[in-house]
Design an enzyme around this catalytic site. Structure first.
Site, PDB file in Angstrom:
ATOM      1  N   ASN A 243      -4.118  -3.476   2.392  1.00  0.00           N
ATOM      2  CA  ASN A 243      -3.448  -2.429   1.725  1.00  0.00           C
ATOM      3  C   ASN A 243      -2.217  -3.121   1.416  1.00  0.00           C
ATOM      4  O   ASN A 243      -1.060  -2.817   2.358  1.00  0.00           O
ATOM      5  CB  ASN A 243      -3.713  -1.203   2.637  1.00  0.00           C
ATOM      6  CG  ASN A 243      -3.111   0.067   1.818  1.00  0.00           C
ATOM      7  OD1 ASN A 243      -2.265  -0.300   0.828  1.00  0.00           O
ATOM      8  ND2 ASN A 243      -3.477   1.174   2.112  1.00  0.00           N
ATOM      9  N   ASP A 244      -2.091  -3.523   0.319  1.00  0.00           N
ATOM     10  CA  ASP A 244      -0.311  -4.028  -0.021  1.00  0.00           C
ATOM     11  C   ASP A 244       0.631  -3.175  -0.052  1.00  0.00           C
ATOM     12  O   ASP A 244       1.891  -3.419   0.031  1.00  0.00           O
ATOM     13  CB  ASP A 244      -0.418  -4.557  -1.336  1.00  0.00           C
ATOM     14  CG  ASP A 244      -0.961  -5.895  -1.488  1.00  0.00           C
ATOM     15  OD1 ASP A 244      -0.931  -6.677  -0.639  1.00  0.00           O
ATOM     16  OD2 ASP A 244      -1.480  -6.237  -2.633  1.00  0.00           O
ATOM     17  N   CYS A 245       0.240  -1.764   0.163  1.00  0.00           N
ATOM     18  CA  CYS A 245       1.169  -0.575   0.177  1.00  0.00           C
ATOM     19  C   CYS A 245       1.415  -0.092   1.516  1.00  0.00           C
ATOM     20  O   CYS A 245       2.265   0.896   1.477  1.00  0.00           O
ATOM     21  CB  CYS A 245       0.620   0.418  -1.209  1.00  0.00           C
ATOM     22  SG  CYS A 245       0.304  -0.313  -2.505  1.00  0.00           S
TER      23      CYS A 245
ATOM     24  N   ASN B 129       3.450  -0.728   4.266  1.00  0.00           N
ATOM     25  CA  ASN B 129       4.890  -1.632   4.433  1.00  0.00           C
ATOM     26  C   ASN B 129       5.493  -1.020   5.467  1.00  0.00           C
ATOM     27  O   ASN B 129       6.395  -0.295   5.441  1.00  0.00           O
ATOM     28  CB  ASN B 129       5.464  -1.706   2.928  1.00  0.00           C
ATOM     29  CG  ASN B 129       4.796  -1.837   1.831  1.00  0.00           C
ATOM     30  OD1 ASN B 129       4.866  -0.835   1.000  1.00  0.00           O
ATOM     31  ND2 ASN B 129       3.821  -2.782   1.778  1.00  0.00           N
TER      32      ASN B 129
ATOM     33  N   GLN C 273       6.562  -5.502  -1.911  1.00  0.00           N
ATOM     34  CA  GLN C 273       6.227  -6.476  -1.519  1.00  0.00           C
ATOM     35  C   GLN C 273       7.067  -7.819  -1.232  1.00  0.00           C
ATOM     36  O   GLN C 273       6.718  -8.759  -0.429  1.00  0.00           O
ATOM     37  CB  GLN C 273       5.026  -7.055  -2.538  1.00  0.00           C
ATOM     38  CG  GLN C 273       3.586  -6.594  -2.468  1.00  0.00           C
ATOM     39  CD  GLN C 273       3.711  -5.412  -3.060  1.00  0.00           C
ATOM     40  OE1 GLN C 273       3.992  -4.984  -3.906  1.00  0.00           O
ATOM     41  NE2 GLN C 273       3.057  -4.380  -2.383  1.00  0.00           N
TER      42      GLN C 273
END
Ligand code: GLC
Ligand code: GLC
Length: 811
Positions: free
Chosen positions: A482-484, A486, A499
């Site tokens: 899940n790139d989001c 963070n 990112q």
């Protein structure tokens, strides 16, 4: 509501109105030259790289939408129109768009003239061929004028849209006979040009956009077309285009065909010029000659069809479900090829100038593609592994043209390394080519620093082992799948990228998802060790996996489901203790896929929680409740409005993880019910809600918290294609490549009586008939191959290139 229908016989989706809820597109090209084409003829083409070698121009986010493409204008005695409806939008007596495998055919009729424009990229050819048929369907003779139109891009698509002080002065063309040549920058460092030809004598042409359109006109009202007369303009600077004028006389019922070629040519440095300033056209002329008449175009189309028949015949299924058959036999593998080719670069949601190939994306795209052309998968694996660092971490992205890691985004996504193991294992299981493990592969593309691919996988595995947090779970780094999410980012500035902004090295934030992934791919890594005779290493790897399982059971379970993560401060994410985001889909899918908690009954509980908390009529949302405000400690996930994208959207990529997980615990009815919720063919009837193409998956369908629940976005380029293919073909239909053969392990709806899978595998063909006399979901009672019983569930490799009949009885 539907806007067309599937024609399975011809492997086409037939769109019956130009006014679909969104442009519904197709891809042309299979190797180096690619085009995107919408149902009204919009789109563009490029050679290899959508950013650096763009052939035709396209304006994203345009008004109106999808304005620009390959257009054919008909001028008929004062009236003018376009057969694809756009851009002129004159009423049509008939309209149809057939999107097929690697080609698109658009037909429009008005005032007794029917035009059919077919576009495709012939195999082995760097060109789009447009075959245009013009037919007189009226009772009397007709004299019409046909104007072609394309707009050239000045090669570098980013520069083309930004650097006007230069590029409005650089445009150059040549015209010879019926061929218009685009040669901007050819005088200097480029040795490539494009051209647009037609196989007939022309009555005029235009190459200067302003002369053709008029400075303040749109594509809906080109001055030259309205006047019925081209101006023979020669572009000099400004905006080069290509338009041919053909004067066509037709008797009643008569049809004429014209073949246009939109090609790309590279000349060797010493063969650039024919005379000073005049490009050498030899290669273009021979390309044009290859498609000089209908017979040759038809032959090229046949080759393309045979190519696709070959690829699709690697796996096909016959079940009682028509929609399932068309997904598995046609559209899902087709989308898998497109995602393999494009990664996330060029679609109607990806501008072609954005990101390169993703490390994790490309490894996952492989899963649905590897059986089609294993050699290309092999090459891709080596390319990806070559961007890995010595410590096992990896560049998050690399550029397809240079194959080098992308410094802007760098590394630090701690799930990345594991996907390399998954991709490589999928390739080996498909081919039996263990030899790939001995390939010497560089680190960070440095040819002086190499190791075997096996060593790369080992570093991947140990990158996780060496980066554990306080609970013995993997550190998340910048983000995992899940790139989001963070957790180490804490971004406060509006223009920072989530990112790439700071990644505080706290060594506290942990990912239960990576732990699950580690336990999912780990055993295959251990098996590879064993097969290389490294028994101690295998045992060591297994001990790490076991420890990870224990860590998940101890610190990664929240009572009724798996936790998602621990944040920078060691607080739980995806827990009942949270106010929002109490349960996430990813760990429920991946941990159960890895078998964690199955025997303890925790897996079952987790999947029931998914059903209760995350499932909707349109699929499973990513988490719940959606984040209603921005959380500094969570990052991008909470930046999206509730219900969209990673903030509780139905992220279709990980729905199949839950399908596969359901097959692990034997619930075939559930697995297939979930499959049907997001499979595009099953959503065709609600196209007015879904809005995206009903023949391919979209990345996201808006979740239950969204204003527009059920509406999809980001169609085509998504790992969803590969994972759904794996879920349906391997986990549900149960024909799964394994190291030593094909493993048969179906998990189907209990009311299925029988089905047949035909699978080509390592040179042999297996016709697998599965019977379900006792109406079970799972469990193999017996298997015979050519009448002989087989022990266990793996059909050994016959290796004789023959056709083998496999009978499977469930029970
Ligand atoms: C996008 C990315 C993919 C990521 C996913 C979830 O699809 O391409 O790498 O895993 O979003 O954030
Ligand atoms: C955004 C998107 C995510 C994607 C990422 C790629 O974060 O929400 O889906 O993976 O961009 O860089």
């Amino acid at each position: 509501m539907k806007f067309g229908y599937f024609d399975d016989e011809r492997k086409e989706y037939v769109i019956t109105t130009p006014q679909t809820p969104w442009p519904w597109i197709n891809y042309l090209g299979s190797e180096a030259f690619f085009g995107l084409i919408s149902n009204t003829g919009g789109g563009y083409c490029f050679y290899r790289d959508a950013r650096l070698r763009r052939i035709t121009r396209y304006r994203y986010n345009n008004i109106p939408i999808d304005n620009g493409g390959r257009y054919f204008y008909v001028y008929d005695n004062g009236d003018f129109w376009t057969p694809g409806w756009m851009p002129v939008k004159r009423d049509l007596a008939f309209y149809e768009c057939r999107h097929g495998l690697g080609y698109t055919q658009i037909t429009g009729e008005r005032g007794g003239v029917r035009v059919t424009a077919l576009a495709f990229v012939p195999l082995g050819t760097n060109a789009e061929v447009h075959q245009v048929k013009v037919k007189n369907t009226s009772g009397g003779p007709k004299s019409i004028r046909l104007f072609s139109f394309i707009e050239f891009c000045l090669w570098n698509a980013y520069d083309d849209m930004t650097n006007f002080q230069r590029n409005l002065s650089t445009g150059e063309v040549e015209v010879k006979g019926s061929v218009i040549y685009h040669k901007t920058e050819y005088r200097e460092r480029r040795n490539h040009y494009a051209f647009y030809s037609v196989n007939a004598e022309i009555a005029g042409f235009d190459t200067d956009r302003e002369s053709f359109l008029g400075l303040y006109n749109g594509l809906d009202h080109p001055k030259a077309v309205a006047a019925g007369q081209a101006t023979n303009s020669i572009a000099s600077g400004w905006m080069p285009i290509a338009s041919h004028q053909l004067n066509i006389d037709l008797q009643p019922g008569e049809e004429k065909t014209f073949i246009f070629v939109l090609g790309y040519i590279e000349n060797p440095e010493e063969e650039k010029w024919e005379a000073p300033g005049v490009i050498n056209k030899t290669r273009a002329e021979s390309m044009i000659a290859r498609f000089a008449d209908d017979a040759r175009v038809e032959a090229a189309l046949k080759d393309l069809a045979a190519y696709w028949d070959g690829l699709l015949s690697k796996y096909s299924v016959q079940t009682g479900e028509e929609k399932l058959n068309r997904m598995v036999n046609i559209w899902n593998p087709y989308q898998c090829m497109v995602t393999f080719n494009m990664s996330r670069s060029a679609s109607y949601f990806e501008s072609g100038i954005g990101r390169g190939m993703g490390f994790r994306d490309s490894n996952q795209d492989l899963l649905g593609f590897v059986h089609q052309i294993p050699e290309r998968a092999r090459e891709r694996i080596i390319d990806i592994a070559s961007t890995q660092f010595e410590d096992g971490s990896a560049y998050h992205q690399y550029q397809p043209l240079t194959k080098k890691g992308n410094h802007e985004i760098g590394s630090g996504f701690n799930d990345d390394p594991l996907w390399l193991i998954l991709g490589t294992v999928a390739y080996i299981k498909e081919t039996g080519d263990f030899g790939i493990l001995d390939e010497q592969v560089p680190f960070d593309n440095n040819p002086d620093n190499t190791a075997t691919l096996f060593e790369h996988l080992k570093r991947s595995f140990y990158h996780v082992v060496h980066n554990l947090g306080p609970h013995g779970l993997p550190l998340i780094g910048r983000a995992d799948w899940n790139d989001c999410l963070n957790l180490n980012c804490f971004s406060k500035e509006p223009d920072e990228s989530f990112q790439t902004t700071q990644n505080i090295e706290g060594r506290v934030a942990e990912s239960v998802f990576i732990a699950g992934l580690f336990c999912y791919v780990g055993p295959d890594f251990a098996e590879l060790c064993r097969r290389r005779g490294l028994h101690e290493e295998a045992a060591e790897a297994e001990a790490h996996i076991e420890k990870m399982r224990q860590a998940v059971l101890e610190h990664g379970y929240d009572g009724d489901w798996f936790l998602r993560a621990y944040d920078h401060f060691g607080q739980k994410i995806g827990s009942k203790e949270n106010e929002e985001g109490q349960i996430f889909i990813e760990p429920q899918g991946m941990c159960v896929m890895a078998g964690i908690g199955v025997k303890e009954g925790l897996a079952l509980k987790a999947l029931d929680s998914v059903k209760e908390r995350l499932e909707t009529a349109h699929g499973i949302v990513l988490q719940n409740p959606a984040y209603s405000k921005y959380y500094l400690n969570l990052g991008e996930i909470s930046s999206y409005p509730p219900g969209y994208k990673e903030n509780a959207g139905i992220f279709c990529h990980n729905n199949p993880w839950v399908m596969i997980a359901e097959t692990v615990i034997g619930r075939g009815d559930r697995a297939f019910a979930l499959y049907r919720k997001i499979a595009p063919a099953y959503r065709e009837d609600i196209s007015h809600i879904h809005r995206m193409e009903p023949y391919v998956y979209s990345q996201m369908i808006a979740g239950k918290d969204a204003v527009r629940h059920g509406e999809a976005k980001n169609s085509w380029l998504t790992g969803t294609a590969a994972w759904n293919y794996v879920a349906i073909t391997q986990a549900i239909l149960g024909v799964k490549p394994d190291f030593d053969g094909l493993k048969i392990d179906p998990c189907i709806p209990s009311d299925w009586e029988a089905y047949t899978v035909t699978r080509q595998f390592r040179g042999d063909t297996y016709r697998i008939r599965v019977k379900n006399p006792n109406r079970v979901c799972k469990g193999v009672a017996s298997i015979t191959v050519d009448g002989k019983p087989v022990e266990g569930q793996v059909i050994p490799v016959a290796g004789d290139g023959g056709v083998h009949d496999v009978e499977v009885v469930l029970g």
